[in-house]
Design an enzyme around this catalytic site. Structure first.
Site: not given
Ligand code: NAD
Length: 474
Positions: A169, A220-221, A225, A242, A276, A323, A377
């Site tokens: 997804k 993601g965030s 997470g 991650e 990230c 953002q 962040e």
């Molecule tokens: P986000 O956590 O908002 O969303 C990421 C994904 O999760 C999206 O596909 C979103 O639809 C889904 N999502 C959102 N809420 C959810 C829930 N309750 N249950 C399941 N899925 C859900 O992150 P973002 O704003 O898209 O990305 C930015 C963040 O990602 C930053 O914090 C960044 O540091 C992090 N990031 C980390 C890495 C790494 O490898 N460590 C790499 C890239 C980005």
């Protein structure tokens, strides 16, 4: 939605659209969101496909994954353009991202042919002990919007190589690249092995908590997470998270400061700082503070903001309105806490691109470690310069955040380098270069930056397979 290997039209669920962040009035994609029923069906289809796939010899799976990568590479122009249109980054960055994704994935396909265990000495006569590994099953992958090809590919390639099926997804802001990669898979991989489901938080949560999913991998965030960790835990599914970072580069000493600053600026501003692994704190030894600040300001002011499809553009817009609002709010808060704006610190108006989500590359000075801009962040093109007197203090500031993803030290002092290797509380440690990772090196973080096995390189096998101890008596 690509389910069971075919595009599914008119399935239940709400439609949603994506826009071009350089000109948000322009709609780029219309998509169908997956509902709970579609998600359950996709996982069931994946399980059936996975059993057949897992029975193939390992090297044959590696060969087929390489065919899939060839099919993705053949559509590179189309995929890179889709990334720029939805994510905003300059087309050259989109091309490099896909090239790196394919490079990493080719290494991973080779893992099918490499050994992942060996004989273990036995306590009993006539017994050989060894560990063997099996595919885990169906993998659920949920990815963010900053790297629409690289992050999904870091999950697709190892999942398939090690004999799993994957249901992905992608972010609701940038799904086009994943859809195009699934389309490339259509005539190359068995039906149902790699499926893409679309939607936002609701679809992500339903997928992460779906019974029958054996492993959940999320990038993601931190906030999301935590939720996904809990959903996976309900099914006792394996987890790989991650998450975010608050990465720092320490500039302690350098014969020539310019090459250091080139790498720091690139690591801070690439992808509009929405990485990230972006460097967002520069910890500088007191005597170098003015030179480092001036050098970073000059590099920030050199950026040419614009439409990512315009060849002159070196920095695109931020990816969405939230953002942009977040970056604005965080910089304002930093200033209210006492930081000074050396350059940037405001939205940018780019002629002809009214309403685009542009933010000027920003350097903040006078930043103290306890300020919010030094701890949280930002995920935008913002560098905080923090001065220190002793190396002990530099290490304390470096480690004084909740995150532990990546870090860099610029120094020629062997003693300090050894200390950095032992004491930097980060998953990745770079000495005398920026934070760009290699395609065969484990990638991940500690503290609040990650949980579970690292991705990329040789660590991936531990998430994508299960381990079995064998005692063989003749
Ligand atoms: P986000 O956590 O908002 O969303 C990421 C994904 O999760 C999206 O596909 C979103 O639809 C889904 N999502 C959102 N809420 C959810 C829930 N309750 N249950 C399941 N899925 C859900 O992150 P973002 O704003 O898209 O990305 C930015 C963040 O990602 C930053 O914090 C960044 O540091 C992090 N990031 C980390 C890495 C790494 O490898 N460590 C790499 C890239 C980005």
């Amino acid at each position: 939605m690509i389910a069971g290997g075919n595009a599914v039209a008119g399935r239940a669920g709400a439609d949603f659209t994506t826009v071009n962040p350089a000109r948000p009035q322009e709609i780029i994609g219309r998509y169908i969101a997956a509902d709970a029923e579609a998600i359950a069906q996709a996982v069931a289809t994946a399980r059936t496909a996975q059993r057949v796939w897992a029975a193939l010899p390992d090297l044959e799976r590696g060969r087929r994954v390489r065919h899939f990568l060839d099919a993705v590479a053949a559509r590179a122009d189309e995929i890179a353009r889709a990334v720029t249109l939805e994510q905003g980054k300059p087309l050259g960055e989109s091309r490099n991202e896909l090239a790196k994704a394919i490079e990493e994935a080719r290494f991973m396909a080779g893992e099918a042919a490499r050994p992942h265990s060996g004989l273990i000495p036995s306590a009993r006569a006539g017994v050989r002990n060894f560990v063997t590994r099996r595919p885990r099953g169906v993998i659920a992958a949920i990815t963010p919007w900053n790297f629409p090809t690289l992050t999904p590919m870091r999950k697709i390639a190892p999942a398939l190589t090690f004999g799993n099926a994957i249901v992905l997804k992608p972010s609701e802001y940038t799904p086009a690249a994943a859809v195009l990669m699934a389309a490339a898979a259509r005539d190359v991989l068995p039906e149902g092995l790699f499926q893409v489901l679309l939607g936002g938080a609701e679809a992500g949560a339903a997928l992460a908590g779906q019974a029958g999913v054996a492993g959940v991998t999320f990038t993601g965030s931190v906030e999301t997470g935590r939720k996904i960790y809990a959903l996976a835990a309900a099914n006792l599914a394996e987890i790989s998270l991650e998450l975010g970072g608050k990465n720092a580069a320490i500039v302690n000493d350098a014969a020539d400061i310019d090459p250091c600053l080139d790498q720091i600026a690139a690591a801070a501003f690439l992808c509009g700082g929405q990485r990230c692994t972006a460097i967002s704190r520069v910890l500088v030894r007191e005597g170098l503070r003015d030179a480092v600040t001036a050098g970073l300001v000059a590099r920030a002011e050199r950026a040419i903001l614009g439409d990512g499809l315009d060849a002159r553009t070196t920095m695109g817009p931020l990816t969405n309105a939230n953002q942009l609002a977040r970056v604005e709010r965080m910089v304002r808060r930093g200033v209210s806490e006492g930081a000074h704006v050396a350059t940037g610190g405001a939205c940018a108006h780019v002629p002809g691109l009214d309403g685009g989500y542009f933010y000027r590359p920003t350097v903040l000075t006078g930043v103290e470690p306890e300020m919010s801009v030094a701890r949280e962040e930002i995920f935008g093109p913002v560098i905080s310069v923090i001065a220190y007197d002793t190396f002990d203090r530099a290490i304390a500031i470096l480690n004084g955040v909740e995150y532990g993803l990546t870090s860099a030290l610029f120094s020629n002092d062997n003693r300090l380098i050894q200390r950095f290797i032992d004491e930097s509380e980060n998953g990745m440690l770079h000495i005398n270069h920026g934070t760009a990772p290699d395609e065969n090196m484990p990638f991940g973080g500690i503290k609040n930056s990650g949980v579970g096995a690292y991705s990329v390189g040789s660590s991936a096998v531990t998430f994508y397979t299960t381990e079995h101890s064998v005692y063989l008596k003749s």
